[in-house]
Each structure stands twice: as structure tokens, then as C-alpha cells.
Design a protein around this motif. Sequence first.
Motif, PDB file in Angstrom:
ATOM      1  N   GLY A 117       0.879  -1.252   0.107  1.00 12.57           N
ATOM      2  CA  GLY A 117      -0.048   0.227  -0.032  1.00 12.57           C
ATOM      3  C   GLY A 117       0.789   1.228   0.043  1.00 12.57           C
ATOM      4  N   THR A 118       0.448   2.214   1.051  1.00 13.60           N
ATOM      5  CA  THR A 118       1.302   3.525   1.239  1.00 13.60           C
ATOM      6  C   THR A 118       2.503   3.322   2.045  1.00 13.60           C
ATOM      7  N   GLY A 119       2.627   2.027   2.489  1.00  8.58           N
ATOM      8  CA  GLY A 119       3.791   1.759   3.144  1.00  8.58           C
ATOM      9  C   GLY A 119       3.708   1.863   4.666  1.00  8.58           C
ATOM     10  N   LYS A 120       2.280   1.932   5.154  1.00  7.51           N
ATOM     11  CA  LYS A 120       2.392   2.181   6.733  1.00  7.51           C
ATOM     12  C   LYS A 120       2.868   0.949   7.553  1.00  7.51           C
ATOM     13  N   LEU A 121       3.047  -0.371   7.007  1.00  8.39           N
ATOM     14  CA  LEU A 121       3.831  -1.440   7.870  1.00  8.39           C
ATOM     15  C   LEU A 121       5.263  -1.189   7.247  1.00  8.39           C
ATOM     16  N   THR A 122       5.408  -0.941   5.953  1.00  7.86           N
ATOM     17  CA  THR A 122       6.935  -0.942   5.477  1.00  7.86           C
ATOM     18  C   THR A 122       7.522   0.113   6.431  1.00  7.86           C
ATOM     19  N   GLN A 123       7.160   1.474   6.677  1.00 11.41           N
ATOM     20  CA  GLN A 123       7.843   2.343   7.348  1.00 11.41           C
ATOM     21  C   GLN A 123       8.193   1.669   8.964  1.00 11.41           C
ATOM     22  N   ARG A 124       7.498   1.083   9.417  1.00 16.40           N
ATOM     23  CA  ARG A 124       7.661   0.436  10.577  1.00 16.40           C
ATOM     24  C   ARG A 124       8.819  -0.681  10.497  1.00 16.40           C
ATOM     25  N   LEU A 125       8.849  -1.307   9.483  1.00 17.01           N
ATOM     26  CA  LEU A 125       9.632  -2.463   9.026  1.00 17.01           C
ATOM     27  C   LEU A 125      11.204  -1.813   8.805  1.00 17.01           C
ATOM     28  N   VAL A 126      11.196  -0.928   8.354  1.00 18.83           N
ATOM     29  CA  VAL A 126      12.718  -0.202   7.924  1.00 18.83           C
ATOM     30  C   VAL A 126      12.915   0.491   9.190  1.00 18.83           C
ATOM     31  N   ALA A 127      12.214   1.133  10.053  1.00 18.08           N
ATOM     32  CA  ALA A 127      12.787   1.596  11.281  1.00 18.08           C
ATOM     33  C   ALA A 127      13.111   0.512  12.188  1.00 18.08           C
ATOM     34  N   MET A 169      -0.754   4.018  -5.089  1.00 16.91           N
ATOM     35  CA  MET A 169      -0.328   3.728  -3.600  1.00 16.91           C
ATOM     36  C   MET A 169       1.224   3.629  -3.405  1.00 16.91           C
ATOM     37  N   ARG A 170       1.966   2.981  -4.734  1.00 18.94           N
ATOM     38  CA  ARG A 170       3.332   2.733  -4.472  1.00 18.94           C
ATOM     39  C   ARG A 170       3.969   4.120  -4.464  1.00 18.94           C
ATOM     40  N   ALA A 171       3.204   5.240  -5.049  1.00 19.32           N
ATOM     41  CA  ALA A 171       4.071   6.616  -5.098  1.00 19.32           C
ATOM     42  C   ALA A 171       4.087   6.828  -3.864  1.00 19.32           C
ATOM     43  N   GLU A 172       2.944   6.813  -3.043  1.00 19.17           N
ATOM     44  CA  GLU A 172       2.819   7.444  -1.657  1.00 19.17           C
ATOM     45  C   GLU A 172       3.776   6.450  -0.883  1.00 19.17           C
ATOM     46  N   LEU A 173       3.908   5.285  -1.136  1.00 20.64           N
ATOM     47  CA  LEU A 173       5.019   4.538  -0.353  1.00 20.64           C
ATOM     48  C   LEU A 173       6.626   5.191  -0.610  1.00 20.64           C
ATOM     49  N   GLU A 174       6.712   5.341  -1.995  1.00 17.48           N
ATOM     50  CA  GLU A 174       8.079   5.714  -2.243  1.00 17.48           C
ATOM     51  C   GLU A 174       8.398   7.129  -1.419  1.00 17.48           C
ATOM     52  N   ARG A 175       7.667   7.839  -1.067  1.00 17.86           N
ATOM     53  CA  ARG A 175       7.693   9.151  -0.490  1.00 17.86           C
ATOM     54  C   ARG A 175       7.782   8.650   1.261  1.00 17.86           C
ATOM     55  N   ALA A 176       6.916   7.915   1.785  1.00 18.39           N
ATOM     56  CA  ALA A 176       6.783   7.659   2.860  1.00 18.39           C
ATOM     57  C   ALA A 176       8.057   6.627   3.364  1.00 18.39           C
ATOM     58  N   ALA A 177       8.339   5.778   2.591  1.00 19.41           N
ATOM     59  CA  ALA A 177       9.621   5.053   2.913  1.00 19.41           C
ATOM     60  C   ALA A 177      10.805   4.833   1.959  1.00 19.41           C
ATOM     61  N   PRO A 178      11.447   5.862   1.987  1.00 16.11           N
ATOM     62  CA  PRO A 178      12.188   5.750   0.681  1.00 16.11           C
ATOM     63  C   PRO A 178      13.230   4.744   0.835  1.00 16.11           C
ATOM     64  N   ASP A 179      13.648   4.339   1.946  1.00 21.44           N
ATOM     65  CA  ASP A 179      14.731   3.375   2.000  1.00 21.44           C
ATOM     66  C   ASP A 179      14.206   1.868   2.042  1.00 21.44           C
ATOM     67  N   ALA A 180      12.914   1.517   1.569  1.00 21.92           N
ATOM     68  CA  ALA A 180      12.401   0.122   1.084  1.00 21.92           C
ATOM     69  C   ALA A 180      12.600   0.124  -0.478  1.00 21.92           C
ATOM     70  N   ASP A 181      12.725  -0.940  -1.029  1.00 21.48           N
ATOM     71  CA  ASP A 181      12.859  -1.223  -2.284  1.00 21.48           C
ATOM     72  C   ASP A 181      11.565  -1.625  -2.741  1.00 21.48           C
ATOM     73  N   ALA A 182      10.613  -0.408  -3.496  1.00 21.13           N
ATOM     74  CA  ALA A 182       9.457  -0.682  -3.872  1.00 21.13           C
ATOM     75  C   ALA A 182       9.201  -1.138  -5.244  1.00 21.13           C
ATOM     76  N   ARG A 183       8.422  -2.340  -5.319  1.00 25.77           N
ATOM     77  CA  ARG A 183       8.259  -2.648  -6.781  1.00 25.77           C
ATOM     78  C   ARG A 183       6.822  -3.210  -7.124  1.00 25.77           C
ATOM     79  N   PRO A 184       6.736  -2.902  -8.280  1.00 27.17           N
ATOM     80  CA  PRO A 184       5.035  -3.203  -8.669  1.00 27.17           C
ATOM     81  C   PRO A 184       5.179  -4.831  -8.686  1.00 27.17           C
ATOM     82  N   GLY A 185       3.859  -5.438  -8.295  1.00 30.61           N
ATOM     83  CA  GLY A 185       3.702  -6.925  -8.340  1.00 30.61           C
ATOM     84  C   GLY A 185       2.371  -7.079  -7.687  1.00 30.61           C
ATOM     85  N   THR A 186       2.191  -8.486  -7.620  1.00 30.17           N
ATOM     86  CA  THR A 186       0.917  -8.908  -6.672  1.00 30.17           C
ATOM     87  C   THR A 186       1.387 -10.258  -6.077  1.00 30.17           C
TER      88      THR A 186
END
Length: 245
Positions: A48-58, A72-89
Motif C-alpha cells: 500500500g502506501t507503506g504504513k507497515l513498510t515504514q515500521r519494518l524499515v525503522a 499507492m506505490r507512489a505514496e510509499l516511495e515518499r513515506a518509506a524511501p529506504d524500502a525497495d518498492a516494486r510493482p507486483g501482486t
Amino acid sequence: MDEHRTTRAASFERGAAVYQATRPSYPDEVVRWCVPHDARDVLDLAAGTGKLTQRLVAFGFDVVAVEPSDAMRAELERAAPDADARPGTAERTGLPDACVDAVTVAQAWHWFDPPTAAAEIARVLRPHGSVAVLWNVRDQATDWVARWTRIVHTGDSLEPSARVPVLGDRFTEPEHHEVAWSTPMPTADLRVLAASRSHLLTLPDDERDALLDQVDDLVATHPDLRGRTTVDVPYRTLCWRATRR
Ligand SMILES: C[S@@+](CC[C@H](N)C(=O)[O-])C[C@H]1O[C@@H](n2cnc3c(N)ncnc32)[C@H](O)[C@@H]1O
């Protein structure tokens, strides 16, 4: 997946900014229970927008975040820039075999085709890797929460999403854990939060506006909300985890 469910799953594309602004995060206890402390590479699936991703990076994990919606991924890239965001299902992550120690699926298992997703998760996990499936649910024991929930689910034909995930025999039997917590929210956002629900996102404008008017009425009249600028929203995070056999 039936057509209605597919439309609902795709509706996040339209609500990404509101989702990021109003949906809850996840407390530390949830991350500690869901991801083994010695994991290094973690896949946050349907991130999604990286709600859990941000916590995992932290927490210091190396996180790959897979999410099909561009918005959603565009929001994630702003919220969690240190994660490796990729399209996929969940059914086709595009990741190599045995590349992660743990997989998390927050607020999303109900959108997947479970047998295909479980096989894909088993494929990308290293031997004895773990998967956690979790949902934040608002605690209905609080009267205004129960009333708000009744309004936003008016006419909703999808069943409640949080339930034990069927992962199949590649995994151990899921263990369960619950964490109770709360987070402050501006009362004005109760309308915005309602508008970000997939049910409302897919309603005709006049039906959505009628439900949002009911939310406004609840905020203006309920004794626990009336005249307040912020309110604590009580949540329970329902978590299941299992290990790749
Ligand atoms: C309710 S959001 C949850 C986002 C995030 N995990 C969180 O906890 O806030 C559900 C997400 O699942 C994604 N999604 C829907 N169907 C999917 C599928 N088949 N595979 C992967 N992601 C999917 C949607 O695009 C959306 O971003």
C-alpha cells in the motif's frame, strides 16, 4: 476472485493520498511478534502506501515492498524511501526464489487468491522463513466506533476481512496474537477515513455523500465526539504467523 471484489481491490488506486493521511500504523509489539528478530530481508506484500513498510524499515530490516497500485506505490516511495518498492501482486511478486527471511501481509490477505498467494509466498521464502498476516480492526466495544462502523458498512456485501488465513500444508498451523492500542485522530478526519474505505470508494456519488452526511451527524452529536478536535481511536491488531515447512 469475483468481479465485485476485484473492483473493490482496485479502488485503492483512487484513494491513495487519503489512505496515507488517515489509516493507522502498527505498534512496535506487532512488528516484534510478526517478524523474527534475526530476519534480515523482509517482503512487505501488498504494501500500500507503506504504513507497515515504514515500521519494518525503522526496525532495521532490509525491506522489499511489493504493491500493484501505482498511486499507492507512489505514496510509499515518499513515506518509506529506504524500502525497495516494486510493482507486483501476491500471486506474482516478480521476486526470485528463496530471497527473503520473512513476509508480512497487512490489511490485504482478503484481496488475494489464497492458494496462489500461499504458493508464491512459499516460493520466495528461504527455508524455515516466516509469514505474518495481520489486520487492524477498530475496537467495537466503544459506542461511537460501533456507530461509525455501522454507517460505513451500510449496504456492504463483503464479509469482515480479518480471519485466520488458509496457508496450506507448505506452512505450519498459524499461531494467533492480538495487540490492543489506540491512536489520536482529528475528529474531522472521521469523514475522510470513511471516504477512504473501498466500500465508499465504489459507491455512486449520491449514496456515498448520504453516508458521509451520517458520519458528519455522528461527529456533531455523539457525546464522546461533539465539540472535540481530536479523539483516541481504539484498535486491536489481529495477527497470525506461520513458518515455511
Ligand atoms: C488496505 S491496503 C493495505 C496496505 C498496507 N499493507 C497497510 O497496511 O496499510 C490493501 C492493498 O492491497 C493491494 N492489493 C489488492 N489486491 C492485491 C493483490 N492481489 N496482490 C497484492 N496487493 C494487492 C491494494 O492495491 C492495496 O494497496
